[in-house]
Design a protein around this motif. Structure first.
Motif, PDB file in Angstrom:
ATOM      1  N   ASN A  49       0.823  -1.205   0.000  1.00  0.00           N
ATOM      2  CA  ASN A  49       0.000   0.000   0.000  1.00  0.00           C
ATOM      3  C   ASN A  49       0.860   1.259   0.000  1.00  0.00           C
ATOM      4  O   ASN A  49       0.565   2.228  -0.697  1.00  0.00           O
ATOM      5  N   THR A  50       1.945   1.257   0.770  1.00  0.00           N
ATOM      6  CA  THR A  50       2.855   2.405   0.820  1.00  0.00           C
ATOM      7  C   THR A  50       3.556   2.616  -0.512  1.00  0.00           C
ATOM      8  O   THR A  50       3.660   3.749  -0.996  1.00  0.00           O
ATOM      9  N   ILE A  51       4.018   1.535  -1.117  1.00  0.00           N
ATOM     10  CA  ILE A  51       4.661   1.647  -2.433  1.00  0.00           C
ATOM     11  C   ILE A  51       3.678   2.230  -3.446  1.00  0.00           C
ATOM     12  O   ILE A  51       4.017   3.147  -4.201  1.00  0.00           O
ATOM     13  N   ALA A  52       2.464   1.727  -3.463  1.00  0.00           N
ATOM     14  CA  ALA A  52       1.464   2.204  -4.428  1.00  0.00           C
ATOM     15  C   ALA A  52       1.130   3.676  -4.213  1.00  0.00           C
ATOM     16  O   ALA A  52       0.880   4.409  -5.166  1.00  0.00           O
ATOM     17  N   GLU A  53       1.145   4.112  -2.975  1.00  0.00           N
ATOM     18  CA  GLU A  53       0.805   5.503  -2.677  1.00  0.00           C
ATOM     19  C   GLU A  53       1.926   6.469  -3.042  1.00  0.00           C
ATOM     20  O   GLU A  53       1.664   7.579  -3.511  1.00  0.00           O
ATOM     21  N   HIS A  54       3.179   6.045  -2.852  1.00  0.00           N
ATOM     22  CA  HIS A  54       4.293   6.984  -2.976  1.00  0.00           C
ATOM     23  C   HIS A  54       5.152   6.818  -4.217  1.00  0.00           C
ATOM     24  O   HIS A  54       5.965   7.683  -4.507  1.00  0.00           O
ATOM     25  N   ASP A  55       4.995   5.737  -4.956  1.00  0.00           N
ATOM     26  CA  ASP A  55       5.830   5.519  -6.137  1.00  0.00           C
ATOM     27  C   ASP A  55       4.956   5.546  -7.387  1.00  0.00           C
ATOM     28  O   ASP A  55       4.274   4.574  -7.703  1.00  0.00           O
ATOM     29  N   GLN A  56       4.982   6.651  -8.078  1.00  0.00           N
ATOM     30  CA  GLN A  56       4.149   6.820  -9.265  1.00  0.00           C
ATOM     31  C   GLN A  56       4.625   5.972 -10.441  1.00  0.00           C
ATOM     32  O   GLN A  56       3.936   5.875 -11.450  1.00  0.00           O
ATOM     33  N   ARG A  57       5.802   5.346 -10.322  1.00  0.00           N
ATOM     34  CA  ARG A  57       6.299   4.478 -11.396  1.00  0.00           C
ATOM     35  C   ARG A  57       5.618   3.117 -11.392  1.00  0.00           C
ATOM     36  O   ARG A  57       5.750   2.364 -12.355  1.00  0.00           O
ATOM     37  N   ARG A  93      -4.231   0.283  -9.846  1.00  0.00           N
ATOM     38  CA  ARG A  93      -3.190  -0.209 -10.744  1.00  0.00           C
ATOM     39  C   ARG A  93      -3.671  -1.504 -11.393  1.00  0.00           C
ATOM     40  O   ARG A  93      -4.498  -2.227 -10.848  1.00  0.00           O
ATOM     41  N   PHE A  94      -3.142  -1.794 -12.558  1.00  0.00           N
ATOM     42  CA  PHE A  94      -3.465  -3.056 -13.216  1.00  0.00           C
ATOM     43  C   PHE A  94      -2.963  -4.213 -12.368  1.00  0.00           C
ATOM     44  O   PHE A  94      -1.872  -4.149 -11.803  1.00  0.00           O
ATOM     45  N   LEU A  95      -3.740  -5.268 -12.307  1.00  0.00           N
ATOM     46  CA  LEU A  95      -3.382  -6.482 -11.573  1.00  0.00           C
ATOM     47  C   LEU A  95      -3.251  -7.631 -12.566  1.00  0.00           C
ATOM     48  O   LEU A  95      -4.162  -7.887 -13.347  1.00  0.00           O
ATOM     49  N   GLN A  96      -2.113  -8.304 -12.518  1.00  0.00           N
ATOM     50  CA  GLN A  96      -1.908  -9.507 -13.321  1.00  0.00           C
ATOM     51  C   GLN A  96      -1.854 -10.691 -12.358  1.00  0.00           C
ATOM     52  O   GLN A  96      -1.174 -10.633 -11.339  1.00  0.00           O
ATOM     53  N   VAL A  97      -2.584 -11.739 -12.692  1.00  0.00           N
ATOM     54  CA  VAL A  97      -2.635 -12.919 -11.831  1.00  0.00           C
ATOM     55  C   VAL A  97      -2.153 -14.129 -12.624  1.00  0.00           C
ATOM     56  O   VAL A  97      -2.661 -14.411 -13.705  1.00  0.00           O
ATOM     57  N   ALA A  98      -1.160 -14.819 -12.093  1.00  0.00           N
ATOM     58  CA  ALA A  98      -0.731 -16.101 -12.649  1.00  0.00           C
ATOM     59  C   ALA A  98      -1.372 -17.183 -11.792  1.00  0.00           C
ATOM     60  O   ALA A  98      -1.158 -17.236 -10.583  1.00  0.00           O
ATOM     61  N   LYS A 107     -12.033 -11.803  -0.087  1.00  0.00           N
ATOM     62  CA  LYS A 107     -12.573 -10.502   0.310  1.00  0.00           C
ATOM     63  C   LYS A 107     -11.711  -9.873   1.391  1.00  0.00           C
ATOM     64  O   LYS A 107     -11.408  -8.672   1.332  1.00  0.00           O
ATOM     65  N   SER A 108     -11.289 -10.658   2.351  1.00  0.00           N
ATOM     66  CA  SER A 108     -10.448 -10.145   3.434  1.00  0.00           C
ATOM     67  C   SER A 108      -9.143  -9.581   2.890  1.00  0.00           C
ATOM     68  O   SER A 108      -8.690  -8.511   3.312  1.00  0.00           O
ATOM     69  N   VAL A 109      -8.531 -10.286   1.949  1.00  0.00           N
ATOM     70  CA  VAL A 109      -7.272  -9.825   1.363  1.00  0.00           C
ATOM     71  C   VAL A 109      -7.481  -8.517   0.610  1.00  0.00           C
ATOM     72  O   VAL A 109      -6.780  -7.526   0.839  1.00  0.00           O
ATOM     73  N   PHE A 110      -8.442  -8.480  -0.292  1.00  0.00           N
ATOM     74  CA  PHE A 110      -8.636  -7.296  -1.117  1.00  0.00           C
ATOM     75  C   PHE A 110      -9.187  -6.110  -0.328  1.00  0.00           C
ATOM     76  O   PHE A 110      -8.956  -4.958  -0.704  1.00  0.00           O
ATOM     77  N   ASP A 111      -9.868  -6.359   0.775  1.00  0.00           N
ATOM     78  CA  ASP A 111     -10.327  -5.261   1.634  1.00  0.00           C
ATOM     79  C   ASP A 111      -9.159  -4.534   2.290  1.00  0.00           C
ATOM     80  O   ASP A 111      -9.294  -3.372   2.680  1.00  0.00           O
ATOM     81  N   GLN A 112      -8.013  -5.194   2.422  1.00  0.00           N
ATOM     82  CA  GLN A 112      -6.849  -4.584   3.061  1.00  0.00           C
ATOM     83  C   GLN A 112      -5.966  -3.805   2.086  1.00  0.00           C
ATOM     84  O   GLN A 112      -5.008  -3.168   2.499  1.00  0.00           O
ATOM     85  N   LEU A 113      -6.292  -3.850   0.814  1.00  0.00           N
ATOM     86  CA  LEU A 113      -5.514  -3.135  -0.189  1.00  0.00           C
ATOM     87  C   LEU A 113      -6.057  -1.724  -0.367  1.00  0.00           C
ATOM     88  O   LEU A 113      -7.269  -1.521  -0.413  1.00  0.00           O
ATOM     89  N   SER A 114      -5.157  -0.773  -0.477  1.00  0.00           N
ATOM     90  CA  SER A 114      -5.552   0.630  -0.588  1.00  0.00           C
ATOM     91  C   SER A 114      -6.116   0.951  -1.967  1.00  0.00           C
ATOM     92  O   SER A 114      -5.828   0.252  -2.947  1.00  0.00           O
ATOM     93  N   PRO A 115      -6.893   2.026  -2.064  1.00  0.00           N
ATOM     94  CA  PRO A 115      -7.366   2.478  -3.381  1.00  0.00           C
ATOM     95  C   PRO A 115      -6.205   2.793  -4.329  1.00  0.00           C
ATOM     96  O   PRO A 115      -6.326   2.615  -5.537  1.00  0.00           O
TER      97      PRO A 115
END
Length: 81
Positions: free
Chosen positions: A7-15, A48-53, A35-43
């Motif tokens: 969450n901190t990386i996503a908030e502060h690193d625009q790259r 950002r795009f999410l890729q899932v393998a 739901k529990s996992v994704f509820d803990q992720l910040s806006p």
């Protein structure tokens, strides 16, 4: 923990353009853990795009065929729910 870090990386690193989840993501048959996992992720991260393998446990209940459980998706759909 891990949520605070991403969450901190996503908030502060625009790259950061996208992020990935790499295989055997959730051993979740009813959606509560997901739901529990994704509820803990910040806006900031969620926009950002999410890729899932996918891993074998993401395709079959129990992680392998034959998928004899009544609620198994038999490896089709490539999502838990």
């Amino acid at each position: 923990g891990t949520y605070d870090l991403v969450n901190t990386i996503a908030e502060h690193d625009q790259r950061l353009d996208f992020w990935q989840i790499l295989g055997d993501n959730f051993y979740d048959q009813d959606g509560r853990i997901t739901k529990s996992v994704f509820d803990q992720l910040s806006p900031h991260l969620k926009r950002r795009f999410l890729q899932v393998a996918v891993g074998n446990h993401d395709l079959w209940v129990g992680g392998y065929p034959p998928g004899d459980a009544a609620f198994d998706q038999f490896g089709h759909g490539f999502m838990q729910f």
